[in-house]
Design a protein around this motif. Structure first.
Motif, PDB file in Angstrom:
ATOM      1  N   LYS A 115     122.658 -50.955  20.522  1.00 21.26           N
ATOM      2  CA  LYS A 115     122.316 -52.616  20.901  1.00 21.26           C
ATOM      3  C   LYS A 115     123.208 -53.477  19.903  1.00 21.26           C
ATOM      4  O   LYS A 115     123.190 -52.945  18.651  1.00 21.26           O
ATOM      5  CB  LYS A 115     120.989 -52.657  20.503  1.00 21.26           C
ATOM      6  CG  LYS A 115     119.947 -51.476  21.594  1.00 21.26           C
ATOM      7  CD  LYS A 115     118.688 -51.959  21.311  1.00 21.26           C
ATOM      8  CE  LYS A 115     118.041 -51.659  20.002  1.00 21.26           C
ATOM      9  NZ  LYS A 115     116.460 -51.793  19.950  1.00 21.26           N
ATOM     10  N   HIS A 116     123.573 -54.585  20.285  1.00 23.37           N
ATOM     11  CA  HIS A 116     124.215 -55.478  19.473  1.00 23.37           C
ATOM     12  C   HIS A 116     123.491 -56.673  19.327  1.00 23.37           C
ATOM     13  O   HIS A 116     122.920 -57.137  20.307  1.00 23.37           O
ATOM     14  CB  HIS A 116     125.531 -55.728  19.948  1.00 23.37           C
ATOM     15  CG  HIS A 116     126.430 -54.457  19.916  1.00 23.37           C
ATOM     16  ND1 HIS A 116     126.362 -53.598  21.124  1.00 23.37           N
ATOM     17  CD2 HIS A 116     127.389 -54.058  19.052  1.00 23.37           C
ATOM     18  CE1 HIS A 116     127.610 -52.503  20.829  1.00 23.37           C
ATOM     19  NE2 HIS A 116     127.939 -52.935  19.370  1.00 23.37           N
ATOM     20  N   TYR A 117     123.584 -57.195  17.983  1.00 25.17           N
ATOM     21  CA  TYR A 117     122.648 -58.386  17.845  1.00 25.17           C
ATOM     22  C   TYR A 117     124.056 -59.466  16.922  1.00 25.17           C
ATOM     23  O   TYR A 117     124.727 -58.658  16.374  1.00 25.17           O
ATOM     24  CB  TYR A 117     121.666 -58.381  16.925  1.00 25.17           C
ATOM     25  CG  TYR A 117     120.571 -57.625  17.572  1.00 25.17           C
ATOM     26  CD1 TYR A 117     119.624 -58.221  18.234  1.00 25.17           C
ATOM     27  CD2 TYR A 117     120.618 -56.283  17.538  1.00 25.17           C
ATOM     28  CE1 TYR A 117     118.389 -57.551  18.887  1.00 25.17           C
ATOM     29  CE2 TYR A 117     119.574 -55.590  18.279  1.00 25.17           C
ATOM     30  CZ  TYR A 117     118.598 -56.325  19.003  1.00 25.17           C
ATOM     31  OH  TYR A 117     117.597 -55.635  19.772  1.00 25.17           O
ATOM     32  N   ILE A 118     123.648 -60.740  17.034  1.00 24.49           N
ATOM     33  CA  ILE A 118     124.452 -61.520  16.140  1.00 24.49           C
ATOM     34  C   ILE A 118     123.736 -62.656  15.308  1.00 24.49           C
ATOM     35  O   ILE A 118     122.476 -63.036  15.899  1.00 24.49           O
ATOM     36  CB  ILE A 118     125.411 -62.233  17.113  1.00 24.49           C
ATOM     37  CG1 ILE A 118     126.450 -62.852  16.044  1.00 24.49           C
ATOM     38  CG2 ILE A 118     124.624 -63.152  17.999  1.00 24.49           C
ATOM     39  CD1 ILE A 118     127.420 -63.672  16.957  1.00 24.49           C
ATOM     40  N   LYS A 119     123.993 -62.720  14.151  1.00 24.66           N
ATOM     41  CA  LYS A 119     123.352 -63.440  13.345  1.00 24.66           C
ATOM     42  C   LYS A 119     124.187 -64.080  12.615  1.00 24.66           C
ATOM     43  O   LYS A 119     125.274 -63.235  11.729  1.00 24.66           O
ATOM     44  CB  LYS A 119     122.351 -62.755  12.408  1.00 24.66           C
ATOM     45  CG  LYS A 119     121.536 -63.577  11.418  1.00 24.66           C
ATOM     46  CD  LYS A 119     120.618 -62.704  10.381  1.00 24.66           C
ATOM     47  CE  LYS A 119     120.080 -63.119   9.116  1.00 24.66           C
ATOM     48  NZ  LYS A 119     119.244 -62.613   8.572  1.00 24.66           N
ATOM     49  N   ASN A 120     124.622 -65.382  12.418  1.00 25.88           N
ATOM     50  CA  ASN A 120     125.367 -66.249  11.434  1.00 25.88           C
ATOM     51  C   ASN A 120     126.897 -65.616  11.506  1.00 25.88           C
ATOM     52  O   ASN A 120     127.588 -65.385  10.957  1.00 25.88           O
ATOM     53  CB  ASN A 120     124.948 -66.096  10.057  1.00 25.88           C
ATOM     54  CG  ASN A 120     123.715 -66.672   9.795  1.00 25.88           C
ATOM     55  OD1 ASN A 120     123.466 -67.618  10.415  1.00 25.88           O
ATOM     56  ND2 ASN A 120     122.937 -66.169   8.598  1.00 25.88           N
ATOM     57  N   HIS A 121     127.368 -65.396  12.839  1.00 22.40           N
ATOM     58  CA  HIS A 121     128.609 -64.973  13.241  1.00 22.40           C
ATOM     59  C   HIS A 121     129.013 -63.600  12.888  1.00 22.40           C
ATOM     60  O   HIS A 121     130.035 -63.441  12.810  1.00 22.40           O
ATOM     61  CB  HIS A 121     129.687 -65.983  12.854  1.00 22.40           C
ATOM     62  CG  HIS A 121     129.572 -67.469  13.302  1.00 22.40           C
ATOM     63  ND1 HIS A 121     129.793 -67.732  14.665  1.00 22.40           N
ATOM     64  CD2 HIS A 121     129.037 -68.649  12.672  1.00 22.40           C
ATOM     65  CE1 HIS A 121     129.459 -69.153  14.793  1.00 22.40           C
ATOM     66  NE2 HIS A 121     128.998 -69.689  13.643  1.00 22.40           N
ATOM     67  N   GLN A 122     127.980 -62.831  12.519  1.00 25.17           N
ATOM     68  CA  GLN A 122     128.031 -61.651  12.112  1.00 25.17           C
ATOM     69  C   GLN A 122     127.512 -60.635  13.185  1.00 25.17           C
ATOM     70  O   GLN A 122     126.289 -60.975  13.542  1.00 25.17           O
ATOM     71  CB  GLN A 122     127.502 -61.147  10.795  1.00 25.17           C
ATOM     72  CG  GLN A 122     128.172 -59.756  10.401  1.00 25.17           C
ATOM     73  CD  GLN A 122     128.063 -59.395   8.881  1.00 25.17           C
ATOM     74  OE1 GLN A 122     127.899 -60.401   7.870  1.00 25.17           O
ATOM     75  NE2 GLN A 122     128.086 -58.434   8.477  1.00 25.17           N
ATOM     76  N   ILE A 123     128.190 -59.588  13.552  1.00 23.47           N
ATOM     77  CA  ILE A 123     127.678 -58.905  14.691  1.00 23.47           C
ATOM     78  C   ILE A 123     126.981 -57.466  13.904  1.00 23.47           C
ATOM     79  O   ILE A 123     127.580 -56.852  13.263  1.00 23.47           O
ATOM     80  CB  ILE A 123     128.813 -58.368  15.591  1.00 23.47           C
ATOM     81  CG1 ILE A 123     129.377 -59.340  16.451  1.00 23.47           C
ATOM     82  CG2 ILE A 123     128.306 -57.186  16.537  1.00 23.47           C
ATOM     83  CD1 ILE A 123     130.634 -59.263  17.087  1.00 23.47           C
ATOM     84  N   TYR A 124     126.053 -57.154  14.480  1.00 20.72           N
ATOM     85  CA  TYR A 124     125.121 -55.761  13.917  1.00 20.72           C
ATOM     86  C   TYR A 124     124.944 -54.987  15.242  1.00 20.72           C
ATOM     87  O   TYR A 124     124.510 -55.372  16.294  1.00 20.72           O
ATOM     88  CB  TYR A 124     123.724 -56.315  13.463  1.00 20.72           C
ATOM     89  CG  TYR A 124     123.929 -57.295  12.276  1.00 20.72           C
ATOM     90  CD1 TYR A 124     123.803 -56.806  11.029  1.00 20.72           C
ATOM     91  CD2 TYR A 124     124.010 -58.727  12.465  1.00 20.72           C
ATOM     92  CE1 TYR A 124     123.974 -57.632  10.084  1.00 20.72           C
ATOM     93  CE2 TYR A 124     123.817 -59.568  11.346  1.00 20.72           C
ATOM     94  CZ  TYR A 124     123.800 -59.053  10.152  1.00 20.72           C
ATOM     95  OH  TYR A 124     123.705 -59.917   9.040  1.00 20.72           O
ATOM     96  N   ALA A 125     125.274 -53.842  14.924  1.00 25.82           N
ATOM     97  CA  ALA A 125     125.219 -52.851  15.956  1.00 25.82           C
ATOM     98  C   ALA A 125     124.217 -51.832  15.461  1.00 25.82           C
ATOM     99  O   ALA A 125     124.279 -51.346  14.515  1.00 25.82           O
ATOM    100  CB  ALA A 125     126.532 -52.012  16.098  1.00 25.82           C
ATOM    101  N   LEU A 126     123.102 -51.596  16.228  1.00 26.41           N
ATOM    102  CA  LEU A 126     121.950 -50.841  15.792  1.00 26.41           C
ATOM    103  C   LEU A 126     121.636 -49.649  17.010  1.00 26.41           C
ATOM    104  O   LEU A 126     122.215 -49.998  18.240  1.00 26.41           O
ATOM    105  CB  LEU A 126     120.755 -51.733  15.972  1.00 26.41           C
ATOM    106  CG  LEU A 126     120.612 -52.702  14.944  1.00 26.41           C
ATOM    107  CD1 LEU A 126     119.266 -53.686  14.986  1.00 26.41           C
ATOM    108  CD2 LEU A 126     121.026 -52.570  13.644  1.00 26.41           C
TER     109      LEU A 126
END
Length: 181
Positions: free
Chosen positions: A2-13
C-alpha cells in the motif's frame, strides 16, 4: 504493498496491515502503484489522483542519452579500424584529428595513381607507430576502408539520436532510457 504520500515523500507499507500503525492522519492514500520510478504523484488538494512524469524530466533524460551517444561515438572513432597495412595488422586511427591526415593521404594516393605510380611511395604510420610505405592503390584502399568505418560510426550515432528524438516526441520514457550504443 500500500502506498501513501506525506510531504512529497512516498511510503510503501505491507498490504497485510502489519504496518498500519505507521499511518498518520496527514498521509494520503495513493491511487495505484507507481508506474515507473520516473513518475511523481499528482495531488489534488489532499487526494492522490494519479501519476505524472515531470515536464522537464524527459528532455533532461534525452539530453543525457544524446551525450552518452556522443561519447560512445567518440570512443568508437578513437578505437580506430583494425586493418592489414602492407602485410601487417595495425590500427588505422580515425579520431577527428586523424581524419585530416587520412584525407591528405587519400588525395595524394589518387594523384599518384592517376599519374601511373605503382611503387610503394606513400608513408603511413598506424597506431603501432611503425612507418610503412604503401603503393597508391594500397593507400586508396586503406583510406576508403577508414572512410567507410567513420561513416558507419556516424550513421549509427545519427540513427540513435533520431530514435531519441522520436521517443521524446512520443513521450516514451522507456524508449529513451533503454537506448544503447
Amino acid at each position: 504493498m500500500k502506498h501513501y504520500i506525506k510531504n512529497h515523500q512516498i511510503y510503501a507499507l505491507e498490504s497485510d496491515g502489519s504496518q498500519d500503525h505507521l499511518i498518520t492522519e496527514d498521509m494520503v492514500v495513493m491511487k495505484s502503484d507507481r508506474p515507473s520510478p520516473h513518475h511523481v504523484p499528482r495531488i489534488d488538494g489532499v487526494v492522490h489522483v494519479g501519476w505524472e512524469v515531470p515536464a522537464a524530466a524527459l528532455p533532461a533524460l534525452a539530453g543525457r542519452k544524446r551525450t552518452a551517444i556522443d561519447n560512445a561515438r567518440d570512443d568508437a572513432l578513437a578505437a580506430g579500424l583494425n586493418y592489414n597495412i602492407a602485410g601487417e595488422t595495425d590500427v588505422v586511427q580515425t579520431r577527428p584529428q586523424d581524419q585530416t591526415n587520412l584525407l591528405g593521404i587519400a588525395i595524394e594516393a589518387r594523384e599518384l595513381h592517376a599519374a601511373g605510380v605503382t611503387d610503394p611511395v606513400i608513408e603511413f604510420r598506424g597506431l603501432s607507430n611503425v612507418n610503412r610505405f604503401l603503393t597508391p592503390q594500397q593507400a586508396i584502399d586503406l583510406t576508403n576502408a577508414a572512410s567507410a568505418h567513420i561513416k558507419a560510426i556516424y550513421r549509427r550515432s545519427w540513427h540513435r539520436k533520431d530514435a531519441i528524438d522520436m521517443a521524446l516526441k512520443n513521450e516514451d520514457w522507456n524508449g529513451i532510457e533503454n537506448l544503447e550504443w
